[in-house]
Scaffold this motif. Structure first.
Motif, PDB file in Angstrom:
ATOM      1  N   ASP A  98       0.794  -1.225   0.000  1.00 48.58           N
ATOM      2  CA  ASP A  98       0.000   0.000   0.000  1.00 48.58           C
ATOM      3  C   ASP A  98       0.833   1.285   0.000  1.00 48.58           C
ATOM      4  O   ASP A  98       0.523   2.200  -0.765  1.00 48.58           O
ATOM      5  CB  ASP A  98      -0.983   0.004   1.170  1.00 48.58           C
ATOM      6  CG  ASP A  98      -2.107  -0.987   0.963  1.00 48.58           C
ATOM      7  OD1 ASP A  98      -2.353  -1.352  -0.205  1.00 48.58           O
ATOM      8  OD2 ASP A  98      -2.736  -1.375   1.957  1.00 48.58           O
ATOM      9  N   LEU A 157       2.756   6.058  -3.331  1.00 48.19           N
ATOM     10  CA  LEU A 157       3.868   6.790  -3.929  1.00 48.19           C
ATOM     11  C   LEU A 157       3.750   6.814  -5.449  1.00 48.19           C
ATOM     12  O   LEU A 157       3.964   7.847  -6.089  1.00 48.19           O
ATOM     13  CB  LEU A 157       5.198   6.173  -3.505  1.00 48.19           C
ATOM     14  CG  LEU A 157       6.452   6.846  -4.061  1.00 48.19           C
ATOM     15  CD1 LEU A 157       6.544   8.271  -3.529  1.00 48.19           C
ATOM     16  CD2 LEU A 157       7.672   6.056  -3.685  1.00 48.19           C
ATOM     17  N   ILE A 158       3.386   5.700  -6.042  1.00 52.83           N
ATOM     18  CA  ILE A 158       3.198   5.634  -7.496  1.00 52.83           C
ATOM     19  C   ILE A 158       2.076   6.578  -7.925  1.00 52.83           C
ATOM     20  O   ILE A 158       2.197   7.297  -8.918  1.00 52.83           O
ATOM     21  CB  ILE A 158       2.920   4.177  -7.937  1.00 52.83           C
ATOM     22  CG1 ILE A 158       4.185   3.335  -7.753  1.00 52.83           C
ATOM     23  CG2 ILE A 158       2.448   4.128  -9.387  1.00 52.83           C
ATOM     24  CD1 ILE A 158       3.969   1.854  -7.947  1.00 52.83           C
ATOM     25  N   ASN A 159       1.001   6.622  -7.171  1.00 47.16           N
ATOM     26  CA  ASN A 159      -0.108   7.526  -7.484  1.00 47.16           C
ATOM     27  C   ASN A 159       0.337   8.978  -7.441  1.00 47.16           C
ATOM     28  O   ASN A 159      -0.020   9.770  -8.308  1.00 47.16           O
ATOM     29  CB  ASN A 159      -1.273   7.308  -6.523  1.00 47.16           C
ATOM     30  CG  ASN A 159      -2.003   6.026  -6.796  1.00 47.16           C
ATOM     31  OD1 ASN A 159      -1.904   5.457  -7.877  1.00 47.16           O
ATOM     32  ND2 ASN A 159      -2.750   5.555  -5.805  1.00 47.16           N
ATOM     33  N   VAL A 199       3.394  10.163  -7.890  1.00 48.22           N
ATOM     34  CA  VAL A 199       4.301  10.409  -9.013  1.00 48.22           C
ATOM     35  C   VAL A 199       3.505  10.624 -10.292  1.00 48.22           C
ATOM     36  O   VAL A 199       3.778  11.555 -11.062  1.00 48.22           O
ATOM     37  CB  VAL A 199       5.308   9.248  -9.169  1.00 48.22           C
ATOM     38  CG1 VAL A 199       6.062   9.344 -10.480  1.00 48.22           C
ATOM     39  CG2 VAL A 199       6.271   9.234  -8.000  1.00 48.22           C
ATOM     40  N   PHE A 200       2.496   9.800 -10.539  1.00 45.30           N
ATOM     41  CA  PHE A 200       1.699   9.974 -11.749  1.00 45.30           C
ATOM     42  C   PHE A 200       0.875  11.253 -11.709  1.00 45.30           C
ATOM     43  O   PHE A 200       0.705  11.923 -12.739  1.00 45.30           O
ATOM     44  CB  PHE A 200       0.800   8.761 -11.982  1.00 45.30           C
ATOM     45  CG  PHE A 200       1.516   7.648 -12.679  1.00 45.30           C
ATOM     46  CD1 PHE A 200       1.855   7.759 -14.025  1.00 45.30           C
ATOM     47  CD2 PHE A 200       1.873   6.503 -12.002  1.00 45.30           C
ATOM     48  CE1 PHE A 200       2.530   6.750 -14.674  1.00 45.30           C
ATOM     49  CE2 PHE A 200       2.542   5.482 -12.640  1.00 45.30           C
ATOM     50  CZ  PHE A 200       2.876   5.600 -13.986  1.00 45.30           C
ATOM     51  N   LEU A 218       3.745   1.817  -1.254  1.00 47.20           N
ATOM     52  CA  LEU A 218       4.344   1.917  -2.579  1.00 47.20           C
ATOM     53  C   LEU A 218       3.301   2.351  -3.604  1.00 47.20           C
ATOM     54  O   LEU A 218       3.579   3.177  -4.476  1.00 47.20           O
ATOM     55  CB  LEU A 218       4.973   0.583  -2.976  1.00 47.20           C
ATOM     56  CG  LEU A 218       5.707   0.575  -4.326  1.00 47.20           C
ATOM     57  CD1 LEU A 218       6.848   1.581  -4.298  1.00 47.20           C
ATOM     58  CD2 LEU A 218       6.217  -0.805  -4.629  1.00 47.20           C
ATOM     59  N   LEU A 219       2.101   1.847  -3.493  1.00 46.37           N
ATOM     60  CA  LEU A 219       1.021   2.223  -4.397  1.00 46.37           C
ATOM     61  C   LEU A 219       0.684   3.704  -4.245  1.00 46.37           C
ATOM     62  O   LEU A 219       0.477   4.407  -5.239  1.00 46.37           O
ATOM     63  CB  LEU A 219      -0.222   1.367  -4.124  1.00 46.37           C
ATOM     64  CG  LEU A 219      -1.396   1.601  -5.056  1.00 46.37           C
ATOM     65  CD1 LEU A 219      -1.009   1.253  -6.484  1.00 46.37           C
ATOM     66  CD2 LEU A 219      -2.584   0.782  -4.604  1.00 46.37           C
TER      67      LEU A 219
END
Length: 138
Positions: free
Chosen positions: A20, A25-27, A29-30, A22-23
């Motif tokens: 969670d 963080l990816i959100n 960044v996008f 990491l998810l």
């Protein structure tokens, strides 16, 4: 018992799973990437090579102008398309050019060609007309 929805992410102890953070963080960044793409200004390059005239001094601040390119042969381009002088003026009259016109001319083009274009644009009420002069390289 099958867990669905928000409770599906919780383990047997009630804690979130390891993926969670990491998810999230990816959100982020996008979202930043999308913001940068939406806030950038894209400029269409002219359909011919330009070696602009160089000048000295400070650049003027003004609203976003209609950008016109003039090649060494005197060809005109606006929005990445070659146009005749008459077609260019007709198209610009149909546009909302509140910021005026910015001309980037090749260094080899005759001054009379550029000045004739400036006069026609101002006579058509498309002013103010500015000439883009990058700083001289020393």
């Amino acid at each position: 018992m099958i867990r669905r929805g928000l409770l599906a992410n919780l383990g047997a102890t009630g804690r979130r799973t390891q993926g969670d953070p990491l998810l999230a963080l990816i959100n982020v960044v996008f979202l930043v990437l999308i913001f940068l793409m939406m806030s950038s200004a894209l400029i269409t390059p002219p359909p011919f090579a330009l070696d602009p005239v160089r000048g000295e001094g400070e650049s003027a601040d003004f609203e976003e102008p209609a950008r016109i390119a003039v090649s060494s042969a005197g060809s005109l381009a606006w929005g990445g398309k070659r146009l005749s002088e008459d077609a260019l003026i007709k198209r610009l009259e149909g546009e909302d050019a509140m910021g005026g016109v910015l001309i980037t001319a090749d260094g080899a083009v005759e001054a009379n060609t550029v000045m004739g274009l400036v006069r026609r644009l101002e006579d058509a009420g498309l002013g103010p007309v500015h000439l883009h002069l990058p700083e001289r390289e020393e």
